[in-house]
Structure formats: C-alpha cells, structure tokens
Motif scaffolding. Structure first.
Motif, PDB file in Angstrom:
ATOM      1  N   TYR A  57      20.701  17.186  17.362  1.00 17.95           N
ATOM      2  CA  TYR A  57      21.536  16.333  16.502  1.00 17.95           C
ATOM      3  C   TYR A  57      22.385  17.221  15.601  1.00 17.95           C
ATOM      4  O   TYR A  57      21.855  18.010  14.825  1.00 17.95           O
ATOM      5  N   GLN A  58      23.688  17.101  15.789  1.00 22.40           N
ATOM      6  CA  GLN A  58      24.651  17.880  14.996  1.00 22.40           C
ATOM      7  C   GLN A  58      24.343  19.371  15.031  1.00 22.40           C
ATOM      8  O   GLN A  58      24.326  20.066  14.010  1.00 22.40           O
ATOM      9  N   GLY A  59      24.047  19.846  16.259  1.00 26.09           N
ATOM     10  CA  GLY A  59      23.849  21.273  16.458  1.00 26.09           C
ATOM     11  C   GLY A  59      22.462  21.773  16.126  1.00 26.09           C
ATOM     12  O   GLY A  59      22.208  22.976  16.245  1.00 26.09           O
TER      13      GLY A  59
END
Length: 302
Positions: A168-170
C-alpha cells in the motif's frame, strides 16, 4: 369442599410427578460424513460413511448406542458394527452428547470417543439450509491396532483469525481480522474424485478501509489426505462472486496458491494459507493471507 378440592389437586400433582418419574424418550439421529482412515503404515484415505446414534433419556439417566455402517477399511467389503449401550454426558440444554471410551462386542474398538454437537459455526447467507436439530458428528476411534478413524463433515464453516499482508503506497502493510469466515464443501466429481469448494465470506484482502468486503468462491479444489490430515489445495484459481444472481469470474483476484490443512487430532481446526495475484494501479501485486480457526464454537463443557 375446599379441603376436598385441595386434596384432589394434590393427588393430581402427585400423579403428574409419578408420570414424570416414568418419563422415557428415545430417538435416533443419522449422520453422513467422511471417514479419514489411517492405517498402521501412516497411509490415509478419505471415504464416505454413515453413522446412527440412538439416545434414550429418562429422569435418571442418558444412555445410547452407535451404529457404524459403510466403514471402508476394505472397500470391497465395507464394515458395519454397533457399539454397546452406555451412558453419555450432555449439558442442561441437550446441545451435545458425548460418548467416551465406547466399546463394541463385534469389533476390537478402542480409544473410541463420539461427540454429537450443536455447538458449531454456520454462515447466515449460505444456500445450505440446515434441518431442525442438526448436529455435527465428531468421532475418533481405533479398529484394533491397524486403523485409526476420524470423521469429517461434508459441510463445515470455520471462524477464527485471518492475518494478511499487502502493498500500500509503496510499503508492505499487515492487517488482522476475525470477520472472515471460510465455508468448505467437499463432494465428488464425475470421475468420483474428491473435490472441494471454498467460499470466503466477508473477504477483505487488505486493511484499506476503502476496499469493500466480498464473498469469494473458489471451486474445483483438490482434496487429498496424508498422515491423518485432510488437505485442500489449488493453484491459479480464478474465483467467482455472485453478481445479479449468477457466478461471475473475478480474475483480478486470482489465487496463485491456496492450501487448507486440518491441524488437530479431531479435525475440527485448520490453517489456510493463500497468495493472491492482484492488480493495483496497473501493476501486479501479491496479497498474502493466513487463517487459523475452528468450525466448533464450543464443546459445551466436554
């Protein structure tokens, strides 16, 4: 007159008490299950079997006996036998019946314990409607020194804890939930091979709040057994969801691998591990999940 009425009422009460002391209720219950049979070499086979429990309840005792049929130790000559009538334990609500150290006059039966129980989980929105007073049968026993037998129901619903990891988001994130239920249905295909369907209720593969829960169905899973365990597995399984009253494939949640394994002696607990290849912002990512739980809610003081 009042005295006479009082004595008459007392006599009626005594008569009712006498009737209640003579109370006897006998009823049979039938169970269709799978028998997991493991021989002395550790080889296990999963075959269908049938049981009947006859229970007699009086104001003084609870007794019963068990009839076993179609026990396929030798598939060419299935074994049938009855147990000796004996007492069993229950709770104040009669929600379970536990027969301990059961014996038989016709086979060498040892370490034999049978539990018929209403303490089990069941999904609210399944197509399978249970008959009134339905019970799960959990049995484990030895035939001589050569065979160990355990029962497993064709339909079971497991609840417990699911841990997931997801990008999630990197970053890799984790989530823990007790809201996901796993409904396992085992049967046979046209080739008489055991197969399974696993439905995940309220599934959520990440901890992201925006992801909606969903009911995901995985069909045509392989059923095997080994060393007294039942294993259900599959690879590259495209699940389905019910949309508009019909099953719709959802390849965006393809299960690269999934494996269900029973983890305790009486087959009431399991572990499920899976890896999902999903699409996120045009990139393929992996969701991983691991579940541990049971289909028995409470053994009722057994």
């Amino acid at each position: 007159m009042k005295k006479h009425l009082f004595l008459g009422s007392l006599g009626a009460l005594l008569a009712l008490a006498s009737c209640s002391n003579d109370y006897t209720n006998t009823w049979p219950a039938n169970y269709t299950v799978f028998n997991l049979i493991t021989d002395s070499d550790g080889t296990s086979t999963l075959t269908p079997g049938n049981y009947m429990i006859s229970r007699t309840v009086t104001h003084e005792s609870n007794t019963g006996y068990i009839e076993v049929s179609n026990l396929q130790i030798n598939p060419d000559a299935p074994l049938s036998f009855s147990t000796v009538e004996q007492s069993y334990t229950t709770d104040s609500y009669n929600l379970f019946s536990y027969f301990k150290n059961v014996k038989s006059n016709t086979v060498n039966l040892n370490n034999a314990n049978f539990l018929a129980t209403k303490y089990f989980y069941w999904p609210q929105n399944t197509q399978y409607v249970l008959p009134l007073n339905y019970e799960m049968l959990i049995a484990q026993y030895n035939i001589g020194d050569n065979y160990n037998v355990k029962t497993f129901a064709p339909l079971t619903y497991f609840m417990g804890t699911t841990n997931t990891s997801f990008p999630y988001q990197g970053e890799m994130m984790t989530n823990t939930t007790d809201k996901i239920g796993y409904f396992l249905a085992i049967g046979y295909n046209e080739d008489k091979e055991a197969t399974a369907t696993l439905t995940m209720y309220n599934a959520k593969f990440s901890g992201v709040e925006a992801e909606p829960t969903k009911d995901v169905i995985l069909e045509d899973l392989k059923v095997t057994c080994s060393a007294g365990k039942i294993i259900v597995s599959g690879e590259s399984i495209v699940p389905s969801m019910i949309e508009g009253g019909s099953l719709t494939p959802v390849p965006q949640y393809t299960f690269k691998t999934i494996e269900f394994t029973t983890t305790n002696a009486d087959l009431t607990q399991c572990q499920i591990d899976y890896t999902i290849a999903a699409s996120q912002m045009g990139m393929e990512v992996e969701y991983k999940g691991s579940f541990t739980g049971s289909y028995i809610a409470d053994l009722g003081g057994e």
